[in-house]
Design a protein around this motif. Sequence first.
Motif, mmCIF file in Angstrom:
data_model
loop_
_atom_site.group_PDB
_atom_site.id
_atom_site.type_symbol
_atom_site.label_atom_id
_atom_site.label_comp_id
_atom_site.label_asym_id
_atom_site.label_seq_id
_atom_site.Cartn_x
_atom_site.Cartn_y
_atom_site.Cartn_z
ATOM 1 N N MET A 82 0.806 -1.220 0.000
ATOM 2 C CA MET A 82 0.000 0.000 0.000
ATOM 3 C C MET A 82 0.838 1.269 0.000
ATOM 4 O O MET A 82 0.327 2.351 -0.288
ATOM 5 N N ASN A 83 2.112 1.168 0.329
ATOM 6 C CA ASN A 83 2.946 2.359 0.544
ATOM 7 C C ASN A 83 3.443 2.921 -0.779
ATOM 8 O O ASN A 83 4.384 2.406 -1.396
ATOM 9 N N ASP A 84 2.825 4.018 -1.228
ATOM 10 C CA ASP A 84 3.190 4.594 -2.520
ATOM 11 C C ASP A 84 4.481 5.409 -2.464
ATOM 12 O O ASP A 84 4.942 5.903 -3.503
ATOM 13 N N THR A 132 8.095 -2.355 -3.271
ATOM 14 C CA THR A 132 7.035 -3.361 -3.338
ATOM 15 C C THR A 132 5.642 -2.770 -3.514
ATOM 16 O O THR A 132 4.652 -3.492 -3.449
ATOM 17 N N HIS A 133 5.557 -1.457 -3.739
ATOM 18 C CA HIS A 133 4.238 -0.853 -3.928
ATOM 19 C C HIS A 133 3.559 -1.474 -5.140
ATOM 20 O O HIS A 133 4.154 -1.603 -6.213
ATOM 21 N N ASP A 134 2.293 -1.870 -4.960
ATOM 22 C CA ASP A 134 1.531 -2.490 -6.037
ATOM 23 C C ASP A 134 0.204 -1.748 -6.167
ATOM 24 O O ASP A 134 -0.726 -1.994 -5.402
ATOM 25 N N PRO A 135 0.088 -0.822 -7.115
ATOM 26 C CA PRO A 135 -1.112 0.006 -7.222
ATOM 27 C C PRO A 135 -2.397 -0.802 -7.401
ATOM 28 O O PRO A 135 -3.431 -0.454 -6.821
ATOM 29 N N LEU A 136 -2.346 -1.874 -8.180
ATOM 30 C CA LEU A 136 -3.551 -2.662 -8.414
ATOM 31 C C LEU A 136 -4.036 -3.329 -7.140
ATOM 32 O O LEU A 136 -5.223 -3.237 -6.781
ATOM 33 N N GLN A 137 -3.135 -3.995 -6.431
ATOM 34 C CA GLN A 137 -3.529 -4.664 -5.186
ATOM 35 C C GLN A 137 -3.908 -3.635 -4.118
ATOM 36 O O GLN A 137 -4.797 -3.876 -3.303
#
Length: 233
Positions: free
Chosen positions: A203-205, A211-216
């Motif tokens: 979640m950490n943008d 490891t940020h994953d915008p979709l998840q």
Amino acid sequence: MPDQRGSRQNTTFPSAGRTAHGYLARPPQGVGPGLVVVQEWWGLTSHIATMADRFAAEGFTVLAPDLFGGETTHDRAEAARLKRDLPVERAAEDLSGAVDHLLSLDGVVGDAVGVVGFCMGGGLALLLAARAGDRVAAVVPFYGLPPDPDFDYRGLTAHVLGHFGELDGSIPETAVDEAAIRIGEATDVRPEFHFYPAGHAFMNDEDLLGTHDPLQARTAWRRTLSFLWGHLG
């Protein structure tokens, strides 16, 4: 390295005879349920303040306590030190104080709040919910569990929604499953835990771990809002 922007403090509140600091964000309409947002081991960073602002924009009055007393970092070794040096009891006092403060504010509706925590804050969110009883109605840990695998959940009455990464080496799925079993054995709560094809801190943008994953993150965000409104609205 220290975060040169520093902690995002903008408010104070009482905590066990002390004055604690935090970041307060109010909803546009000025009225809504209370929500405590619990920081990662980086401190009360711009990411946590942004998360508080996002929840406020959705209608919650949000308080993110500053558990590190103004210190923030973007260095993993320094973050580990800050976490290690944080007395658990002091953190629990500040989180409990945050609940009391939210419930005392004009515009906060209801007699219980929600709690959302990230990484270190996920474990502390569960600790707070177990200690606060019916003052916490909903708790959402993101990729975080209490460090003690034998943690006593018996005081937990809140509904629980958890988000975890399948690729997160720091919290294996077996640990999450064991926590779910322990919660079920100790309480009447049946936690709803979701696993995502993502790593830790997805979640950490600010993407400090890559490891940020915008979709998840969008999927977890939608689930979290639906869950919180279902139990606090």
